[in-house]
Design a protein around this motif. Structure first.
Motif, short mmCIF file in Angstrom:
data_model
loop_
_atom_site.label_atom_id
_atom_site.label_comp_id
_atom_site.label_asym_id
_atom_site.label_seq_id
_atom_site.Cartn_x
_atom_site.Cartn_y
_atom_site.Cartn_z
N THR A 151 0.84 -1.20 0.00
CA THR A 151 0.00 0.00 0.00
C THR A 151 0.87 1.24 0.00
N GLY A 152 0.39 2.26 -0.70
CA GLY A 152 1.13 3.52 -0.78
C GLY A 152 0.43 4.59 0.02
N PRO A 153 0.74 5.86 -0.27
CA PRO A 153 0.10 6.96 0.43
C PRO A 153 -1.42 6.87 0.32
N ASP A 154 -2.11 7.25 1.38
CA ASP A 154 -3.58 7.19 1.46
C ASP A 154 -4.11 5.77 1.36
N ASN A 155 -3.29 4.78 1.73
CA ASN A 155 -3.68 3.35 1.71
C ASN A 155 -4.12 2.86 0.34
N VAL A 156 -3.54 3.42 -0.72
CA VAL A 156 -3.87 2.98 -2.08
C VAL A 156 -3.00 1.78 -2.42
N ALA A 157 -3.63 0.70 -2.95
CA ALA A 157 -2.89 -0.51 -3.30
C ALA A 157 -1.86 -0.20 -4.38
N VAL B 104 10.28 -14.15 -2.65
CA VAL B 104 8.96 -13.81 -3.20
C VAL B 104 9.07 -12.42 -3.83
N SER B 105 8.70 -12.31 -5.12
CA SER B 105 8.75 -11.03 -5.83
C SER B 105 7.34 -10.56 -6.14
N VAL B 106 7.12 -9.28 -5.97
CA VAL B 106 5.81 -8.69 -6.24
C VAL B 106 5.97 -7.53 -7.22
N PRO B 107 5.22 -7.55 -8.35
CA PRO B 107 5.29 -6.41 -9.27
C PRO B 107 4.78 -5.14 -8.57
N PHE B 108 5.55 -4.07 -8.71
CA PHE B 108 5.25 -2.83 -7.98
C PHE B 108 4.60 -1.82 -8.91
N LYS B 109 3.49 -1.25 -8.45
CA LYS B 109 2.81 -0.19 -9.21
C LYS B 109 2.91 1.09 -8.39
N PRO B 110 3.94 1.90 -8.67
CA PRO B 110 4.16 3.09 -7.84
C PRO B 110 3.10 4.14 -8.04
N GLY B 111 2.86 4.90 -6.98
CA GLY B 111 1.93 6.02 -7.03
C GLY B 111 2.71 7.29 -6.74
N PRO B 112 2.12 8.22 -6.01
CA PRO B 112 2.84 9.45 -5.68
C PRO B 112 3.95 9.21 -4.68
N ALA B 113 4.82 10.19 -4.54
CA ALA B 113 5.89 10.08 -3.56
C ALA B 113 5.30 9.95 -2.16
N GLY B 114 5.97 9.17 -1.31
CA GLY B 114 5.47 8.98 0.05
C GLY B 114 5.87 7.62 0.60
N ARG C 78 8.90 -1.23 5.29
CA ARG C 78 8.49 0.14 4.91
C ARG C 78 9.62 0.82 4.16
N PHE C 79 9.27 1.49 3.09
CA PHE C 79 10.26 2.31 2.39
C PHE C 79 9.56 3.56 1.86
N THR C 80 10.35 4.58 1.58
CA THR C 80 9.80 5.86 1.12
C THR C 80 10.25 6.16 -0.29
N LEU C 81 9.28 6.46 -1.14
CA LEU C 81 9.56 6.88 -2.51
C LEU C 81 9.60 8.41 -2.47
N THR C 82 10.76 8.98 -2.84
CA THR C 82 10.94 10.42 -2.65
C THR C 82 10.53 11.26 -3.86
#
Length: 196
Positions: free
Chosen positions: A56-62, A75-85, A106-110
């Motif tokens: 989940t990303g910012p605002d609990n968006v999958a 285990v690898s999961v395809p990542f669908k990035p959203g906004p920074a956060g 937890r990690f932060t996308l800047t």
């Protein structure tokens, strides 16, 4: 020999209990470029039937872009990035000893996401060309607006203003004429009275 067996027995249950050994991105990382996938590494092989991964990303968006893939203890999961956060990768799986293991990374996308760039790239061709024309049209219409398009609109207020000014001008002129007439009448009366 009995001592050796007794030493090995406690290790067997411990080995049966699975746990996270690492991840990519690592827990607490701050990254500028979004990865194509997120990888979790476990102590033992993860069972696809009992393993659940959420991102989940910012605002609990999958932020998952497909089903996880399993390769031994990875285990690898395809990542669908959203906004920074902040992004949270949650995992839950069963150990071979039957105990469930769960946790999160937890990690932060800047920065903004490259995933938006593809969409933006496909659209940017359209929108981008649309933006320059719009921008060109906007300024062009803005420039003509004051002169051409703005004139009709401005002409109406200007006409109203000139009408109002004209109306006021007539009032002033009429007032002036009346004042002059009154003065002239006053002078005539004085002359007549002086002549008598």
């Amino acid at each position: 020999m009995a001592l050796g067996v007794s030493l090995l027995l406690p290790a067997a249950p411990a080995a049966a209990h699975n746990s996270l050994t690492g991840s990519d991105p690592r827990d607490g990382a701050r990254i500028a470029e979004a990865p194509a996938k997120i990888e979790l590494r476990f102590l033992a092989k993860a069972d696809p039937n009992t393993t659940k991964i959420t991102v989940t990303g910012p605002d609990n968006v999958a932020a998952l872009d497909g089903a996880p893939t399993f390769s031994g203890s990875r285990v690898s999961v395809p990542f669908k990035p959203g906004p920074a956060g902040l992004y949270i990768v949650g995992y839950r799986l069963a150990s071979s000893d039957g105990h469930p293991v769960s946790g999160e990374v937890r990690f932060t996308l800047t920065t903004g996401t490259p995933a938006e760039a593809p969409t933006g790239t496909a659209n940017p061709t359209g929108p981008a060309s649309a933006v320059p024309p719009s921008t060109g049209t906007g300024p062009t219409s803005a420039a003509p607006g004051p002169a051409g398009t703005g004139s009709p609109t401005a002409a109406v207020p200007a006409a109203k203003e000139s009408d109002e000014a004209g109306g006021r001008g007539w009032l002033w002129a009429l007032g002036g004429v009346l004042l002059l007439a009154a003065l002239a009448a006053g002078l005539l009366l004085r002359r007549r009275s002086a002549g008598r």
